[in-house]
Design an enzyme around this catalytic site. Sequence first.
Site, PDB file in Angstrom:
ATOM      1  N   LYS A  11      -5.910  -0.621  -2.571  1.00  0.00           N
ATOM      2  CA  LYS A  11      -5.321  -1.057  -1.431  1.00  0.00           C
ATOM      3  C   LYS A  11      -3.873  -1.313  -1.595  1.00  0.00           C
ATOM      4  O   LYS A  11      -3.326  -1.371  -2.622  1.00  0.00           O
ATOM      5  CB  LYS A  11      -6.198  -2.132  -0.921  1.00  0.00           C
ATOM      6  CG  LYS A  11      -7.683  -1.760  -0.831  1.00  0.00           C
ATOM      7  CD  LYS A  11      -8.524  -2.821  -0.152  1.00  0.00           C
ATOM      8  CE  LYS A  11      -9.865  -2.623   0.022  1.00  0.00           C
ATOM      9  NZ  LYS A  11     -10.779  -3.773   0.874  1.00  0.00           N
ATOM     10  N   TYR A  51     -13.471   2.192   8.864  1.00  0.00           N
ATOM     11  CA  TYR A  51     -14.042   1.095   8.644  1.00  0.00           C
ATOM     12  C   TYR A  51     -15.004   0.689  10.087  1.00  0.00           C
ATOM     13  O   TYR A  51     -15.224  -0.704  10.435  1.00  0.00           O
ATOM     14  CB  TYR A  51     -13.019  -0.336   8.535  1.00  0.00           C
ATOM     15  CG  TYR A  51     -12.532  -0.405   7.081  1.00  0.00           C
ATOM     16  CD1 TYR A  51     -13.728  -0.793   6.092  1.00  0.00           C
ATOM     17  CD2 TYR A  51     -11.357  -0.204   6.671  1.00  0.00           C
ATOM     18  CE1 TYR A  51     -13.144  -0.874   4.803  1.00  0.00           C
ATOM     19  CE2 TYR A  51     -10.835  -0.375   5.089  1.00  0.00           C
ATOM     20  CZ  TYR A  51     -11.847  -0.971   4.477  1.00  0.00           C
ATOM     21  OH  TYR A  51     -11.488  -0.933   3.008  1.00  0.00           O
ATOM     22  N   ASN A 114      -8.086  -7.494  -1.359  1.00  0.00           N
ATOM     23  CA  ASN A 114      -8.888  -7.471  -2.710  1.00  0.00           C
ATOM     24  C   ASN A 114      -8.903  -6.145  -3.279  1.00  0.00           C
ATOM     25  O   ASN A 114      -9.668  -5.849  -4.162  1.00  0.00           O
ATOM     26  CB  ASN A 114     -10.211  -7.822  -2.074  1.00  0.00           C
ATOM     27  CG  ASN A 114     -11.030  -6.565  -1.408  1.00  0.00           C
ATOM     28  OD1 ASN A 114     -10.632  -5.743  -0.984  1.00  0.00           O
ATOM     29  ND2 ASN A 114     -12.289  -6.707  -1.146  1.00  0.00           N
ATOM     30  N   HIS A 117     -11.473  -0.529  -2.915  1.00  0.00           N
ATOM     31  CA  HIS A 117     -12.571  -0.369  -1.971  1.00  0.00           C
ATOM     32  C   HIS A 117     -13.495   0.626  -2.815  1.00  0.00           C
ATOM     33  O   HIS A 117     -12.816   1.658  -3.549  1.00  0.00           O
ATOM     34  CB  HIS A 117     -12.326   0.346  -0.862  1.00  0.00           C
ATOM     35  CG  HIS A 117     -13.601   0.826   0.022  1.00  0.00           C
ATOM     36  ND1 HIS A 117     -14.283   0.093   0.672  1.00  0.00           N
ATOM     37  CD2 HIS A 117     -13.926   2.186   0.031  1.00  0.00           C
ATOM     38  CE1 HIS A 117     -15.269   0.974   1.196  1.00  0.00           C
ATOM     39  NE2 HIS A 117     -15.154   2.280   0.810  1.00  0.00           N
ATOM     40  N   GLU A 128     -17.064   9.253   3.294  1.00  0.00           N
ATOM     41  CA  GLU A 128     -15.807   8.526   3.069  1.00  0.00           C
ATOM     42  C   GLU A 128     -14.984   9.981   2.315  1.00  0.00           C
ATOM     43  O   GLU A 128     -14.010   9.873   2.533  1.00  0.00           O
ATOM     44  CB  GLU A 128     -15.969   7.377   2.126  1.00  0.00           C
ATOM     45  CG  GLU A 128     -16.713   6.351   3.042  1.00  0.00           C
ATOM     46  CD  GLU A 128     -16.827   4.995   2.091  1.00  0.00           C
ATOM     47  OE1 GLU A 128     -17.445   4.094   2.941  1.00  0.00           O
ATOM     48  OE2 GLU A 128     -16.575   5.006   0.986  1.00  0.00           O
TER      49      GLU A 128
HETATM   50  P1  CMP Z   1     -14.210  -3.409   1.318  1.00  0.00           P
HETATM   51  O1  CMP Z   1     -15.006  -3.046   0.023  1.00  0.00           O
HETATM   52  O2  CMP Z   1     -13.045  -2.393   1.568  1.00  0.00           O
HETATM   53  O3  CMP Z   1     -15.187  -3.163   2.638  1.00  0.00           O
HETATM   54  C1  CMP Z   1     -15.047  -4.051   3.849  1.00  0.00           C
HETATM   55  C2  CMP Z   1     -13.709  -4.911   3.612  1.00  0.00           C
HETATM   56  O4  CMP Z   1     -13.480  -6.104   4.499  1.00  0.00           O
HETATM   57  C3  CMP Z   1     -13.758  -5.819   2.217  1.00  0.00           C
HETATM   58  O5  CMP Z   1     -13.474  -4.687   1.222  1.00  0.00           O
HETATM   59  C4  CMP Z   1     -12.921  -6.761   2.516  1.00  0.00           C
HETATM   60  O6  CMP Z   1     -11.612  -6.249   2.223  1.00  0.00           O
HETATM   61  C5  CMP Z   1     -12.916  -7.005   3.825  1.00  0.00           C
HETATM   62  N1  CMP Z   1     -13.491  -8.289   4.240  1.00  0.00           N
HETATM   63  C6  CMP Z   1     -14.561  -8.621   4.173  1.00  0.00           C
HETATM   64  N2  CMP Z   1     -14.918  -9.780   4.672  1.00  0.00           N
HETATM   65  C7  CMP Z   1     -13.728 -10.268   5.108  1.00  0.00           C
HETATM   66  C8  CMP Z   1     -13.345 -11.646   5.615  1.00  0.00           C
HETATM   67  N3  CMP Z   1     -14.003 -12.584   5.832  1.00  0.00           N
HETATM   68  N4  CMP Z   1     -12.043 -11.686   5.938  1.00  0.00           N
HETATM   69  C9  CMP Z   1     -11.289 -10.506   5.804  1.00  0.00           C
HETATM   70  N5  CMP Z   1     -11.528  -9.417   5.348  1.00  0.00           N
HETATM   71  C10 CMP Z   1     -12.737  -9.271   4.956  1.00  0.00           C
END
Ligand code: CMP
Length: 140
Positions: A11, A51, A114, A117, A128
Amino acid sequence: MAIERTFSIIKPDATARNLTGAVNAMIEQAGLRIIAQKRVRIPRNQAETFYGVHKARPFFGELVDFMISGPVVVQVLEGENAIAKYREIMGATDPSKAAPNTIRKAHAKSIGENSVHGSDAPDTAAQEIAQFFAGNEIVG
Ligand code: CMP
């Protein structure tokens, strides 16, 4: 055990900190092969589609804005039990809950930023991968 493919995104928070190689080293150390990879900027409409399952969540707008805020590296990973294995080495979505020696424990900044993904199931992995790669771009 079955050889699987999974879809990965490194990311914008990770590409901004020059962590592509560090993440790839953790992927390869876990025994997964990177069989397709490209660095792209995701258009807003593609991020919203990708998403779409989270559309009703309060963080949807923030998530899409973040994913288009800078370059990402999209990948196809292959190996035994690749979907579960990658989720294990990514660690929990919230880095404060991620296990030691996981990518998110080592590198993620927050639940939103984070770092990586990974697909959560075989059907979503196939969907995906197809959103980002043509068949001839994947070389196993
Ligand atoms: P990802 O695995 O990419 O799938 C969905 C994403 O939503 C997740 O990683 C996080 O980066 C994001 N996400 C999940 N919960 C939250 C939250 N409470 N606030 C912001 N982003 C979130």
